[in-house]
Design a protein around this motif. Structure first.
Motif, short mmCIF file in Angstrom:
data_model
loop_
_atom_site.label_atom_id
_atom_site.label_comp_id
_atom_site.label_asym_id
_atom_site.label_seq_id
_atom_site.Cartn_x
_atom_site.Cartn_y
_atom_site.Cartn_z
N LEU A 42 0.83 -1.21 0.00
CA LEU A 42 0.00 0.00 0.00
C LEU A 42 0.87 1.26 0.00
CD1 LEU A 42 -2.85 1.08 0.08
CD2 LEU A 42 -2.71 1.10 2.57
N VAL A 74 3.15 10.68 -9.21
CA VAL A 74 2.49 11.02 -10.48
C VAL A 74 1.63 12.27 -10.31
CG1 VAL A 74 0.85 10.24 -12.21
CG2 VAL A 74 2.52 8.65 -11.28
N GLY A 117 -6.10 -1.60 -6.85
CA GLY A 117 -4.92 -2.46 -6.91
C GLY A 117 -4.70 -3.18 -5.59
N TYR A 118 -4.85 -2.40 -4.50
CA TYR A 118 -4.58 -3.00 -3.21
C TYR A 118 -5.63 -4.06 -2.88
CZ TYR A 118 -3.16 -3.36 1.64
OH TYR A 118 -2.72 -3.84 2.85
N ALA A 160 2.47 1.76 -3.46
CA ALA A 160 1.48 2.22 -4.45
C ALA A 160 1.11 3.68 -4.20
CB ALA A 160 0.24 1.34 -4.38
N TYR A 200 -6.96 6.56 -17.38
CA TYR A 200 -7.60 7.86 -17.10
C TYR A 200 -7.36 8.82 -18.26
CZ TYR A 200 -7.90 12.46 -14.78
OH TYR A 200 -8.16 13.74 -14.45
N SER A 253 -6.99 14.41 -10.49
CA SER A 253 -5.81 13.55 -10.51
C SER A 253 -5.68 12.77 -9.20
CB SER A 253 -4.55 14.37 -10.73
OG SER A 253 -4.58 14.92 -12.01
N PHE A 304 -3.53 5.51 -14.34
CA PHE A 304 -3.41 6.84 -14.91
C PHE A 304 -3.45 6.81 -16.43
CE2 PHE A 304 -1.95 8.34 -10.75
CZ PHE A 304 -2.64 9.53 -10.70
N LEU A 362 2.72 -4.13 -7.75
CA LEU A 362 1.40 -3.55 -7.51
C LEU A 362 1.39 -2.06 -7.88
CD1 LEU A 362 -1.44 -3.94 -6.37
CD2 LEU A 362 -0.56 -3.14 -4.19
N ALA A 363 2.53 -1.39 -7.63
CA ALA A 363 2.60 0.03 -7.95
C ALA A 363 2.35 0.26 -9.44
CB ALA A 363 3.96 0.60 -7.56
N VAL A 391 -8.12 9.95 -9.06
CA VAL A 391 -7.69 8.82 -9.89
C VAL A 391 -6.61 8.01 -9.17
CG1 VAL A 391 -6.47 8.20 -12.00
CG2 VAL A 391 -8.31 9.86 -12.08
N GLY A 392 -5.65 8.72 -8.59
CA GLY A 392 -4.57 8.03 -7.88
C GLY A 392 -5.11 7.19 -6.74
N TYR A 447 -4.89 -7.09 -4.73
CA TYR A 447 -3.69 -7.69 -4.15
C TYR A 447 -4.05 -8.49 -2.90
CZ TYR A 447 0.76 -7.73 -1.61
OH TYR A 447 1.85 -8.08 -0.90
N THR A 488 -7.26 4.11 -8.08
CA THR A 488 -6.48 3.01 -8.66
C THR A 488 -5.66 2.30 -7.58
OG1 THR A 488 -4.81 4.61 -9.29
CG2 THR A 488 -6.30 3.86 -11.01
N THR A 489 -5.12 3.09 -6.66
CA THR A 489 -4.38 2.44 -5.57
C THR A 489 -5.30 1.51 -4.79
OG1 THR A 489 -3.06 4.43 -5.39
CG2 THR A 489 -2.89 2.87 -3.60
N VAL A 509 3.94 5.94 -5.35
CA VAL A 509 3.98 6.12 -6.81
C VAL A 509 2.86 7.04 -7.26
CG1 VAL A 509 3.70 4.96 -9.01
CG2 VAL A 509 5.15 3.96 -7.26
N ALA A 510 1.67 6.80 -6.72
CA ALA A 510 0.53 7.64 -7.11
C ALA A 510 0.80 9.09 -6.75
CB ALA A 510 -0.74 7.15 -6.42
N VAL A 540 0.08 -0.95 -11.10
CA VAL A 540 -1.36 -0.76 -11.29
C VAL A 540 -1.70 0.72 -11.33
CG1 VAL A 540 -3.63 -1.19 -10.29
CG2 VAL A 540 -1.87 -2.94 -10.17
N VAL A 541 -1.02 1.47 -10.47
CA VAL A 541 -1.26 2.92 -10.44
C VAL A 541 -0.98 3.52 -11.82
CG1 VAL A 541 -0.52 5.08 -9.41
CG2 VAL A 541 -0.72 3.04 -8.00
#
Lengths: 144, 681
Positions: A59, A69, A113-114, A62, B302, A102, B299, B291-292, A105-106, A117, A109-110, A65-66, B294-295
């Protein structure tokens, strides 16, 4: 910030990368340079990855990274708005809307994904993993 | 293709999860690493592609900046051109040398009381100046430079070749010889200069304003777009193809011209996040890193969801005063409403402030998001100046939520700001020459007749009125004689303004240029002339001829006031187009009766202006020149221009043309009063 906290609390080298990235982003924002922000965001991103490679929880990586971005997106968008409208114009609304989109969205998606997972964390066959990886690579290349 | 393969792989993966037995593939860790490396390579490719790709972003113009007039002088070549006749000499050096030589001789004969021969001799000997380099430059003996001077020369001064440095030095030495009245020069403060540097300069070739271009571009896009299948995205309040300027939106319908939407490339290459995460994750075998990825995919998806934004806006511009006085601040309010049924998440507006107006407060730009039916306002103030200022269309750049697709549109909102200065007569009388019409007025003539001031006596003729018989002489000598008085008549005057592009020069970026001052002065001179009972008209000596024949009366006065403020010939930016001065002079001679006086307003910064003044005088129109002085003395070029102008004025005066020199930091009244003082009667 979130990126730094998320990844930095798990490894020293990630913290260094993250802080460096943050400094670069700050510099880029002050000087209004796109490449500064891009370099900073890359720093944040690498920080998150390094933390992940060092065994940080999924977590946190992710989210890191989000956040990287989103930082890049909001930063470059701000510079773009600055180019178009200058410093004196009222632009808070435009930037807030863009950032909100934004960030959501981050987060979404996190979350997805989590969730996936966690649901499939119980050891899956390697073949499935590999096939899903290939799918991810192909799809993201197509989406570019 | 890639998408299909990806979907197939995804499906296979799912199958493998659901029933591990079905996809009994022998895959080992090496294969995972291979996938990781491939992902990283692909990521590298994407990064390269992104780097190569230019960001295709629209640019916004700078409507706040005022057009500034160039400084006088131009380059050295140009500044020297005014002293020599021939411009066809092939070498720049020769031309510069001849120009400087001519300038030096002119100065020495004019200010040094030398004959031309003496002056040339002094140039040969190099005794005309203290500056050894300047003396040597024009043929004197070479200097014996001190070590310091030689060092300085070797290290090099500021810019330019050695020849150019010497030429400038010589120019300065020449100007020093002429004792021009020293005046404080317009020194722009750093701040003002910075602002002026940003602003476009008249006639510099760079497009001063890109709104025109933008609307033209957009106009093309409309006619193209209407035929394409995408036509539904183009909103026309009025009929877009008829090409007329749509009426402004009192009813809320503005004409909108849009370009086809295009990708901004903002998110281009975001998949690199997914690729790198997956690659690194596969190589280090950490599921968290995988997993990252996936982010990144999220995007990328999106970004894909972006749809072209729709612009369906109504824009209404209101001024709090549409007819302000010059110098007043006018508040402009722009009301923007989203008329469409979809919300606009990203709108960037730049209002089309006329380039002849400066924004005083606030910013004519706005970035906002508007839900359907929502509206917002933008307020800023401009400082009013003489003239009719038509606001340009508003430029709107709309982007979708992701910011990856944008559409550039021009929304027409025709608003006009009219600023008509009042015609205020000059305090000091306008100097007129002795030439008059048959109407009674205030110009003293040299003809005897009825009047107030004594002129002469003449022999008595039968029929002379009794009250004009010189009775004293009759008592003394017994002869009859008749007194004559100086007749006072009205003059017919044509005020001519030099509006050629070369007259648009100003001593500093913040000071009004010569044409603005001349037009202002014309209004005042005209009012003064009419008030004194003269007949007066105005004309423009420039590519856009404006002609109002000398007349009198209230209607004429109003007409002239309107023309001075609104006629494009007198606009504060020069009119483009060829100017045929010979033809102009021919037309003038046809229209104007001989004996009509001409007041010529020109900065006199080129030889031709002086020629015209002389020629007008010679054609039988007694000419007075009122010359707003735009020259400064910061650089050698500017000083040369000032010198040239001073010599020209002396020449004109010698030829019998009256010249009122009007310094830039002085009022017209003061200049006229000084002129009247120096030349009583």
């Amino acid at each position: 910030m979130i990126a730094v906290v998320a990844s930095g609390s798990y490894s020293w080298s990630a913290l260094v990368c993250g802080l460096l990235g943050l400094a670069l982003v700050g510099l880029g924002l002050v000087r209004g340079s796109r490449s500064g922000i891009t370099a900073g965001a890359v720093g944040l991103f690498v920080g998150a990855l390094v933390a992940g490679a060092g065994g940080a929880p999924a977590l946190a990586v992710a989210l890191g990274v989000a956040a990287a971005v989103v930082t890049w997106d909001v930063g470059t968008n701000a510079i773009d708005v600055g180019d178009h409208l200058g410093r004196e114009a009222r632009t808070r609304r435009i930037e807030a809307v863009h950032a909100a989109a934004s960030i959501s969205v981050g987060v979404v998606t996190t979350g997805i994904g989590y969730g996936v997972y966690r649901a499939t964390a119980a050891g899956q066959p390697l073949a499935a993993l590999v096939l899903l990886l290939i799918a991810a690579v192909l799809l993201s290349s197509a989406l570019a | 293709m890639l998408v299909i393969a990806g979907v197939v792989a995804f499906a296979l993966g799912l199958v493998a999860i659901v029933s591990p037995g079905l996809a009994a593939l022998a895959l080992d860790r090496v294969f995972v690493s291979v996938v990781g490396v491939v992902a990283l390579l692909q990521a590298l490719r994407v990064v390269q592609a992104r780097r190569r790709r230019d960001l295709t972003r629209s640019r916004t113009p700078d409507p706040e900046a005022l057009l500034t007039a160039p400084l006088p002088g131009g380059d050295l070549d140009e500044a020297l051109g005014q002293f020599t006749e021939s411009r066809r000499l092939s070498y720049r050096r020769t031309r510069a040398e001849r120009g400087l030589r001519a300038a030096a001789i002119a100065v020495l004969t004019e200010y040094g009381n030398d004959s031309e021969h003496d002056a040339e001799a002094r140039l040969e000997r190099g005794t005309w100046t203290d500056d050894p380099y300047a003396a040597a430059f024009l043929g004197g003996p070479p200097p014996e430079p001190s070590i310091r001077a030689r060092l300085r020369a070797a290290i090099g001064g500021r810019g330019g070749s050695r020849f150019e440095r010497n030429a400038r030095r010589t120019a300065n030495a020449i100007v020093d010889q002429a004792d021009l009245p020293s005046r404080s020069t317009a020194r722009a403060t750093d701040d003002a200069r910075k602002r002026a540097d940003r602003g476009p300069v008249i006639g510099s070739g760079e497009s001063s304003f890109s709104f025109d271009a933008a609307s033209r571009r957009a106009g093309v896009a409309v006619t193209n777009g209407a035929d394409t299948t995408d036509g539904s995205n183009i909103t026309d309040g009025a009929d877009a193809t008829d090409g007329t300027r749509g009426a402004n939106g009192a009813d809320g319908t503005n004409r909108i011209a849009s370009r086809d939407p295009r990708s901004t490339g903002h998110w281009y290459g975001v998949s690199v996040v997914a690729l790198v995460s997956i690659g690194v994750g596969a190589l280090v075998e950490q599921s968290a890193v995988l997993l990252a990825g996936v982010v990144g995919v999220g995007f990328a998806a999106y970004t894909r969801s972006a749809t072209p934004p729709n612009i369906d806006l109504s824009i209404d511009r209101t001024l709090d005063d549409e007819r302000p006085a010059p110098g007043e601040e006018v508040e402009v309010t722009l009301t923007v409403a989203n008329e469409g049924d979809r919300s606009c998440p990203d709108l960037r507006l730049v209002d089309g402030v006329p380039d002849t107006l400066a924004v005083a407060e606030g910013s004519p730009r706005l970035g906002t998001a508007l839900r359907s039916g929502e509206e917002t306002t933008l307020t800023y103030t401009v400082t009013a100046r003489r003239g009719v200022h038509a606001f340009d269309s508003t430029l709107v750049i709309a982007r979708d939520l992701t910011g990856s697709i944008e559409r550039e549109s021009v929304v027409e909102t025709g608003t006009e700001l009219r600023c008509l200065p009042r015609l205020r007569a000059t305090a000091a009388p306008v100097p007129l020459r002795e030439s008059a019409t048959r109407y009674a007025g205030q110009v003293a003539t040299s003809t005897g007749g009825e009047g107030v001031e004594f002129h002469a006596t003449r022999e008595h003729r039968p029929g002379d009125p009794m009250n004009r018989i010189d009775w004293r002489r009759r008592a003394r000598t017994g002869e009859f004689a008749t007194l004559e008085f100086r007749e006072e008549r009205a003059a017919t005057v044509l005020v001519v303004i030099d509006t050629r592009e070369s007259a648009y020069i100003a001593p500093g970026p913040e000071t009004p240029h010569a044409v603005d001052r001349a037009v202002d002065a014309t209004g005042r001179v005209f009012a003064a002339l009419l008030d004194e009972g003269n007949r007066a008209g105005i004309a423009a000596f420039g590519p856009d001829p404006c002609w109002l024949a000398p007349d009198t009366g209230v209607d004429h006065r109003t007409r002239v006031r309107e023309s001075l403020a609104t006629d494009p010939a007198f606009a504060s930016i020069p009119q483009r187009g060829a100017f045929r001065s010979r033809q102009w002079l021919r037309t003038l001679r046809r229209r104007l009766r001989t004996g009509t006086q001409v007041v010529f307003l020109s900065p006199l910064c080129d030889e031709y202006a002086a020629t015209v003044a002389r020629r007008l005088d010679a054609y039988g129109y007694p000419t007075t020149v009122i010359s707003p002085d735009p020259t400064t003395d910061r650089t050698a070029e500017q000083r040369l221009t000032r010198l040239g102008r001073a010599l020209r004025i002396t020449d004109l005066r010698r030829a019998g043309v009256r010249v009122v020199d009007w310094p830039w930091d002085d009022s017209l009244d003061a200049a006229l009063a000084r002129f009247a003082e120096r030349r009583p009667g």
